[in-house]
Design an enzyme around this catalytic site. Structure first.
Site, PDB file in Angstrom:
ATOM      1  N   TYR A 143       0.824  -1.215   0.000  1.00 44.15           N
ATOM      2  CA  TYR A 143       0.000   0.000   0.000  1.00 44.15           C
ATOM      3  C   TYR A 143       0.860   1.269   0.000  1.00 44.15           C
ATOM      4  CZ  TYR A 143      -3.920  -3.097   1.134  1.00 44.15           C
ATOM      5  OH  TYR A 143      -4.863  -4.091   1.118  1.00 44.15           O
ATOM      6  N   LYS A 194       3.738 -15.335   1.638  1.00 44.97           N
ATOM      7  CA  LYS A 194       3.724 -16.226   0.471  1.00 44.97           C
ATOM      8  C   LYS A 194       5.183 -16.487   0.101  1.00 44.97           C
ATOM      9  CE  LYS A 194       0.670 -17.094  -2.232  1.00 44.97           C
ATOM     10  NZ  LYS A 194       0.027 -18.417  -2.450  1.00 44.97           N
ATOM     11  N   ASP A 227      -2.668 -18.006   1.592  1.00 40.87           N
ATOM     12  CA  ASP A 227      -3.878 -18.645   1.055  1.00 40.87           C
ATOM     13  C   ASP A 227      -4.328 -19.785   1.966  1.00 40.87           C
ATOM     14  OD1 ASP A 227      -1.472 -19.781   0.277  1.00 40.87           O
ATOM     15  OD2 ASP A 227      -2.203 -20.497  -1.655  1.00 40.87           O
ATOM     16  N   ASP A 251      -4.854  -7.155   5.915  1.00 44.18           N
ATOM     17  CA  ASP A 251      -6.101  -6.478   5.558  1.00 44.18           C
ATOM     18  C   ASP A 251      -7.183  -7.524   5.282  1.00 44.18           C
ATOM     19  OD1 ASP A 251      -7.925  -4.631   4.770  1.00 44.18           O
ATOM     20  OD2 ASP A 251      -6.840  -3.938   2.994  1.00 44.18           O
ATOM     21  N   ASP A 255     -10.264  -9.192   8.137  1.00 42.37           N
ATOM     22  CA  ASP A 255     -11.699  -9.117   7.837  1.00 42.37           C
ATOM     23  C   ASP A 255     -12.323 -10.505   7.867  1.00 42.37           C
ATOM     24  OD1 ASP A 255     -11.695  -6.429   7.637  1.00 42.37           O
ATOM     25  OD2 ASP A 255     -12.397  -6.317   5.570  1.00 42.37           O
TER      26      ASP A 255
END
Ligand code: NAD
Length: 371
Positions: A143, A194, A227, A251, A255
């Site tokens: 970001y 990852k 993942d 992020d 959630d």
């Protein structure tokens, strides 16, 4: 016991002002019943600040945030400010606060209260008693990484670029917070990236592994691909204690974890910076939910996320563990007694108002503390 901790209160917009008012009542209760007084000042932020002061956060408010021991924020935003220019929009205030206070560690607990186990979309037995903490790096990664933007390659063809980058010290400082927090919980950290397909993932794993070996080998550490972590969160979430991860994966995963608990109105959060030379660690505490324009001004909002954000402030900024636990216990009891706001009630249940829920927590504080 008394305390003159300096708190900046920023109620913000929409339901932010309504839920904050319930926390102010709890502070008043604490000063009357626990002899704990806070040095509280209140200022405008978000759309309210834009309307009155011409910007979503004034320089004076920003300075006061930097001078405070902790900042308590309600929520910002609303459709009436959607067309305001980007750098003056309500959300820009949050970005400025996070950036200037250098709040690099975002703590999002996902706790399922027994009384609400049926509100989750997962089976109750999977989430009953769940208490996990997602720790997201908040000030670096994709970001913020450079270069970013859209560039022209040839006629009719453009390219958009975001850059994921992390330095050794950025990973180490979030890793340290994760290990320290785990020590006060179930002593287990899952580091998520990852490493199979990303350079930053491989690097993240290397730095966390060496930090663990060097300073925290008494804490259980395992690594997981992002993942897989998303899958495991909905398959068997109770396997986790503290999940530490980067800005982008955090992020998404926070959630996902949040939804295990059933409602946005129940989710507190904390954002912390580094301890400075005087021993002070900047912190901002806010519910995860927004300003909920659809129910704003109607006395319908659930104040519990805001109240639990205040409990997090007592725990992480002021080391007031007993008072923090007292408030969490009062919230738990209120729910066990069947009180529900609109967002957490089942079809056959009656909803209480914001003020009724706030008053019930205070009543429960009286009971729990034997007043
Ligand atoms: P939202 O969180 O405000 O609301 C989503 C839904 O959840 C709504 O139906 C709302 O009524 C409900 N809800 C949220 N909090 C609740 C509570 N405490 N009690 C009962 N119900 C609750 O998200 P949104 O609708 O996407 O955004 C509304 C505004 O808030 C936008 O301007 C957005 O930019 C802003 N926002 C701000 C923050 C923040 O201040 N940190 C976070 C998210 C969104």
């Amino acid at each position: 016991m008394s305390s003159n901790k300096k708190i900046l209160v920023l109620p913000g917009d929409g339901i932010g002002t309504e839920v904050m008012s319930e926390v102010l009542n709890i502070m008043e209760w604490m000063s009357k019943n626990k002899s704990v007084s806070f040095d509280v000042s209140e200022r405008l932020v978000g759309g309210a600040a834009f309307d009155r002061e011409g910007n979503s956060i004034s320089d004076a408010t920003m300075q006061e945030a930097l001078d405070s021991d902790a900042v308590l924020l309600g929520a910002v935003g609303g459709p009436q400010w959607d067309s305001v220019e980007r750098d003056k929009r309500p959300e820009a205030a949050l970005l400025r606060l996070r950036k200037e206070m250098d709040l690099f560690a975002n703590l999002r607990p996902a706790i399922v209260f027994d009384a609400l186990a049926n509100s989750s979309s997962l089976k109750a037995e999977l989430i009953k008693g769940l208490n996990i903490l997602i720790l997201r790096e908040l000030t670096s990664g994709v970001y913020y990484g450079l270069p970013r933007g859209v560039e022209k390659i040839k006629d009719q063809e453009e390219k958009a670029i975001d850059t994921q980058s992390y330095t050794t010290s950025e990973i180490e400082r979030i890793g340290k917070v994760g290990f320290d927090l785990a020590k006060k919980r179930s002593n287990k950290v899952t580091s998520v990236e990852k490493a199979n397909v990303m350079e930053t993932g491989m690097f993240w794993r290397k730095i966390i592994t060496s930090l663990h070996k060097r300073e925290f080998n008494d804490v259980e550490l395992n690594h997981m691909y992002a993942d897989n972590c998303a899958m495991q969160l909905v398959r068997y979430p109770k396997q986790f204690d503290v999940i530490v991860t980067d800005n982008l994966f955090g992020d998404i995963l926070s959630d996902c974890a949040a939804m295990l608990t059933g409602s946005l109105g129940m989710l507190p959060s904390a954002s912390l910076g580094s301890v400075d030379v005087s021993g002070k660690r900047p912190g901002m505490y806010e519910p995860v939910h927004g300003s909920a324009p659809d129910i704003a001004g109607q006395n319908k909002a659930n104040p519990l996320a805001m109240i639990m954000s205040f409990a997090m402030m007592l725990r992480y900024s002021f080391d007031m563990l007993e008072d923090s636990t007292l408030i969490e216990k009062a919230v738990q009891n209120v729910l066990s007694k069947g009180l529900r706001t609109l967002d957490i009630k089942q079809d056959n249940e009656k909803a209480v108002s914001t003020k009724e829920m706030g008053a019930a927590v205070i009543e429960e504080l009286n009971i729990v503390s034997g007043k």
